[in-house]
Motif scaffolding. Structure first.
Motif, PDB file in Angstrom:
ATOM      1  N   ARG A 132      35.625  38.479 -20.469  1.00 44.46           N
ATOM      2  CA  ARG A 132      35.610  39.488 -21.603  1.00 44.46           C
ATOM      3  C   ARG A 132      36.117  39.499 -22.608  1.00 44.46           C
ATOM      4  O   ARG A 132      35.917  39.166 -23.776  1.00 44.46           O
ATOM      5  N   VAL A 177      35.853  38.675 -14.521  1.00 44.11           N
ATOM      6  CA  VAL A 177      34.996  40.044 -15.402  1.00 44.11           C
ATOM      7  C   VAL A 177      36.186  39.746 -16.579  1.00 44.11           C
ATOM      8  O   VAL A 177      35.568  39.897 -17.916  1.00 44.11           O
ATOM      9  N   ASP A 227      34.277  46.824 -13.315  1.00 46.81           N
ATOM     10  CA  ASP A 227      33.250  45.484 -12.976  1.00 46.81           C
ATOM     11  C   ASP A 227      32.127  46.427 -12.537  1.00 46.81           C
ATOM     12  O   ASP A 227      31.485  46.226 -11.718  1.00 46.81           O
TER      13      ASP A 227
END
Length: 197
Positions: free
Chosen positions: A138, A134, A174
């Motif tokens: 990002r 994640v 997350d």
């Protein structure tokens, strides 16, 4: 007054969590925003940075990509830059504390809290964390970010697992936003209890 240090590696969602603290009425000192002001158009560090790193500034202040190219991967250059920036940020932080002297809780949002020794100056520490995949997605979605630049930034930051091990509180990003917001509210309640409020 209790001081809560807020930190997390790049791409972990720290800005989102900082905004949640602010939305709950907690004053937040944003170290990155202070740096942007100091290095922006008319900022008081622009001349010193140009003197130390010629060609890294222009009419709008510091050219951040040019400065990054000049210091990333060069420890001596990074130390020269930090010697210019860190004292000025400390002055901004002191002014923030004076302006919010009546607050029972404030947040210091500092990306390199552990790396700069800032953890010694706070009462508790929140580490914002997310799964590595994640974080990578990002970060690489940011304009101008490359895998090499991401790796260079990570190499200067304490690993996420080490940050979490040293945290008073860990807030996950997350997960659904309402879960993150609930975690922020729990931290505020915990800090109020510690302060006897």
């Amino acid at each position: 007054m209790k001081i809560l240090g807020l930190t997390g590696s790049i791409g972990m969602g720290k800005s989102t969590v900082a905004a949640m603290f602010a939305a709950e009425g907690v004053p937040v000192f944003d170290a990155d925003a202070a740096v942007h002001r100091l290095q922006g158009r008319g900022g008081r560090l622009v001349m010193a940075i140009e003197a130390a790193f010629p060609g890294t500034t222009g009419a709008d202040g510091v050219d951040r990509p040019a400065l990054a190219a000049a210091v990333l991967g060069d420890d001596a250059a990074m130390k020269r830059l930090e010697a210019i920036v860190h004292p000025a940020v400390a002055e901004e932080r002191a002014a923030f504390l004076a302006a919010h002297a009546d607050a029972s809780l404030v947040v210091f949002d500092v990306p390199l809290l552990f790396e700069t020794g800032g953890d010694r100056h706070v009462d508790a520490i929140v580490v914002v964390s997310a799964a590595p995949d994640v974080q990578r997605i990002r970060t690489l979605a940011r304009p101008g970010m490359t895998p090499a630049k991401f790796d260079a930034i990570l190499s200067r930051q304490l690993p996420d697992a080490d940050k979490r091990a040293r945290a008073t509180h860990v807030i996950a990003t997350d997960v659904p936003l309402d879960q993150t917001r609930a975690a922020v509210r729990r931290v505020i309640a915990c800090m109020a209890a510690r302060a006897g409020g």
